[in-house]
Design a protein around this motif. Structure first.
Motif, PDB file in Angstrom:
ATOM      1  N   ALA A   1      24.830  41.653  78.836  1.00 57.16           N
ATOM      2  CA  ALA A   1      25.815  42.333  79.676  1.00 57.16           C
ATOM      3  C   ALA A   1      26.241  43.672  79.071  1.00 57.16           C
ATOM      4  O   ALA A   1      26.342  44.678  79.785  1.00 57.16           O
ATOM      5  N   THR A   2      26.486  43.697  77.765  1.00 61.61           N
ATOM      6  CA  THR A   2      26.926  44.936  77.128  1.00 61.61           C
ATOM      7  C   THR A   2      25.868  46.016  77.260  1.00 61.61           C
ATOM      8  O   THR A   2      26.175  47.187  77.531  1.00 61.61           O
ATOM      9  N   HIS A   3      24.597  45.648  77.060  1.00 63.08           N
ATOM     10  CA  HIS A   3      23.510  46.620  77.223  1.00 63.08           C
ATOM     11  C   HIS A   3      23.472  47.149  78.649  1.00 63.08           C
ATOM     12  O   HIS A   3      23.312  48.357  78.879  1.00 63.08           O
ATOM     13  N   ALA A   4      23.622  46.259  79.628  1.00 63.07           N
ATOM     14  CA  ALA A   4      23.597  46.679  81.028  1.00 63.07           C
ATOM     15  C   ALA A   4      24.773  47.600  81.355  1.00 63.07           C
ATOM     16  O   ALA A   4      24.614  48.604  82.065  1.00 63.07           O
ATOM     17  N   PHE A   5      25.954  47.282  80.824  1.00 66.72           N
ATOM     18  CA  PHE A   5      27.125  48.135  81.059  1.00 66.72           C
ATOM     19  C   PHE A   5      26.895  49.534  80.495  1.00 66.72           C
ATOM     20  O   PHE A   5      27.171  50.537  81.156  1.00 66.72           O
ATOM     21  N   ASN A   6      26.415  49.593  79.266  1.00 74.67           N
ATOM     22  CA  ASN A   6      26.230  50.882  78.611  1.00 74.67           C
ATOM     23  C   ASN A   6      25.185  51.737  79.319  1.00 74.67           C
ATOM     24  O   ASN A   6      25.239  52.970  79.259  1.00 74.67           O
ATOM     25  N   GLU A   7      24.222  51.089  79.964  1.00 74.88           N
ATOM     26  CA  GLU A   7      23.184  51.832  80.662  1.00 74.88           C
ATOM     27  C   GLU A   7      23.690  52.444  81.968  1.00 74.88           C
ATOM     28  O   GLU A   7      23.137  53.438  82.439  1.00 74.88           O
TER      29      GLU A   7
END
Length: 566
Positions: free
Chosen positions: A133-139
């Motif tokens: 989720a964190t990776h997706a948010f940052n992208e």
């Protein structure tokens, strides 16, 4: 028997090499680092190339990686995040966790599992992946947007919910009652330990940390934090409680202290690698024999899991501040199960709360749900109908294009100076940046800003590239800068392009690709760019030089005076 030191070193070398090769490849394919680490574990594990076959070593590595993962997960529960959660988001988080667990439990019972096995499956599968989720948010979205705030609150609630799960899980180990006796003594011991932990953390830890910090040696501070964590692990082991509980509480104890932020910052460079090692160990333990025996059933369970979680999260988000157009995307991000699910499953096996066959199937379902997330997000993004310029507070009214004279791509050391010079002298500058923290900073400074990749056509259009006069490329990534330059030269040939270069070779390449001017990276370089931009928007050369000198003097005067020495 644990592997010999030489074999241990070789295995660690294999872990690191596999991650180093798999993660960049996965990132280039747009799949994210978690996919790369899982694939690396599958590749070197028994169902891949079988480079590591020692079962005891795999188990040891997995246990160490799990303890470190839980410690790092607890460090995410900063006091500020917990306060925001308690101010309103915890109700939705608890509702999501409970509803998801109960629905999955009901499905498990309908397909023939006993209620206590189905409940364990529900508790495990309801926990989403923080890493994914964190990776997706940052992208896609900046920190502080309603979507990321709601997502992090749901994830934090799930992480906090596993503390009581760890303590109460022995009560579901009905099969272990015959051989290990009643689970109640262990549960009562766990509850007493949690009470003592809370009292110690609230009353004594602050004074202990203040004393250690007063010594003034960083190594003593680090040693005390390490001593505290290891001591907590020894206590839980002596009380016959799981090490996983000790690691989680140790992280919570440290992050809740006055100096928790310093500890979290110190762990920053290692956190991604340690989480990656956990996923590698998990990938090595996936039992594909279950998939080979029941491929259709496995795919059906993964699809059912994703659908149930996405449906529940989407409906819960109706009571949040997340815009309607973004709810499907966020629900898809949280529809998989995650790393903490693996931990719950492993503990359930040790307590004999679920049989080994069901545990192997659950591990496979969790892993496949995580691996499916990039594809699911690709389709969910099409339902996210909110234009890029409306995803965040850009400073531009919905549906409008920015009225910019200058577009600054990148709000780093150079872009910040150029944008401020233009702003202070009354020119209309628009900034594009993909860093959540920098985006927050530029919006706080009053700039019209767009969050995301500057090479995206919709962002360039929204930023007013069709009518702007100058584009300043101040991106940190030379490859991204080159891509942006080529796109602008192709689609907006009227723009004058000034680019920051990293080294002489990059400067020559940018000029070759069509930049009107290219500059090396220093503060004086940023001033020179700003001066040239002022000339290009109508200021006379002498006035532009005077404005640059004035800006330099003001910047030097604003710097704090050096501390007096004894």
């Amino acid at each position: 028997m644990i592997a010999e030191p030489s074999n241990l070193l070789l295995n660690i070398f294999i872990y690191l090499l596999a991650g180093l090769l798999a993660v960049p490849s996965a990132k280039r394919l747009g799949l994210g680092p978690v996919f790369g680490y899982l694939f690396a574990g599958i590749l070197i594990g028994p169902w891949g190339l079988a480079l590591i076959r020692d079962v005891e070593h795999i188990d040891l590595f997995s246990r160490v990686a799990t303890v470190l993962l839980l410690f790092l997960a607890a460090l995410q529960a900063t006091p500020a995040r917990v306060k925001r959660l308690l101010d309103g988001g915890i109700r939705l988080g608890i509702l999501q966790f409970v509803l998801t667990s109960l629905v999955i439990m009901l499905v498990g019972m309908l397909i023939g599992h006993p209620w206590h096995h189905a409940l364990v499956a529900g508790l495990a599968l309801s926990i989403s992946s923080e890493a994914v989720a964190t990776h997706a948010f940052n992208e896609r979205y900046p920190t502080g947007s309603p979507l990321t705030e709601a997502g992090h609150q749901l994830l934090l609630t799930q992480a906090m919910a596993i503390v009581p799960v760890f303590v109460l899980l022995p009560l579901l180990g009905f099969e272990a009652t015959i051989t290990q006796g009643s689970p109640w003594p262990r549960v009562i011991m766990g509850l007493m330990f949690l009470g003592g932990f809370g009292i110690f953390g609230h009353l004594m830890l602050r004074h202990a940390f203040r004393y250690v910090v007063s010594i003034g040696l960083d190594e003593v501070f680090a040693a005390f934090a390490l001593l505290l964590t290891i001591g907590l692990l020894l206590v839980v082991r002596a009380l016959d409680l799981p090490l996983e509980l000790g690691a989680l509480l140790g992280g919570l104890l440290l992050i809740r202290s006055e100096y928790g932020s310093a500890i979290r910052i110190a762990m920053g460079p290692f956190s991604g690698l340690l989480v990656g090692m956990f996923f590698i160990s998990t990938g090595m333990q996936i039992d594909f024999a279950t998939f080979i025996r029941k491929p259709l059933e496995t795919f059906a369970l993964v699809a059912l899991l994703v659908f149930v979680k996405a449906w529940i999260v989407r409906n819960i988000l109706r009571h949040s501040k997340v815009p309607r157009q973004q709810r499907i995307w966020l629900a898809t991000v949280l529809a998989q199960s995650g790393e903490l699910a693996f931990v719950v499953i492993a503990l359930a096996i040790s307590y004999q709360a679920i049989p080994d066959k069901l545990a192997a199937q659950l591990v496979l379902v969790v892993a496949l749900s995580m691996l499916a997330t990039p594809m699911l997000l690709f389709f969910a993004a099409r339902r996210d109908t909110l234009p890029a310029r409306q995803q965040t507070d850009t400073g531009v009214d919905a549906g409008e294009t920015a009225d910019s004279q200058v577009i600054v791509a990148g709000y780093g050391r150079v872009g910040c100076v150029v944008a401020r010079m233009l702003q202070e002298n009354g020119f209309r500058a628009v900034v594009i940046d993909h860093s959540p923290d920098r985006f927050t900073a530029l919006r706080s400074a009053g700039f019209v800003g767009f969050y995301g990749d500057a090479t995206r056509p919709d962002l360039l259009e929204a930023a007013g590239a069709a009518r702007a006069a100058v584009l300043v490329i101040a991106l940190d990534d030379p490859e991204a800068a080159a891509d942006l330059l080529k796109r602008v030269r192709r689609e907006y040939p009227h723009l004058t392009v000034l680019a920051r270069a990293v080294g002489t070779d990059d400067e020559h390449r940018l000029l070759r690709d069509g930049a009107d001017r290219a500059y090396g990276e220093t503060f004086e370089t940023a001033l020179l760019i700003g001066e040239d931009v002022l000339e290009m928007v109508g200021v006379s050369p002498l006035d532009a030089q005077a404005l640059a000198e004035s800006f330099r003097d003001a910047a030097l005067e604003s710097q704090p005076a050096p501390a007096a020495r004894d």
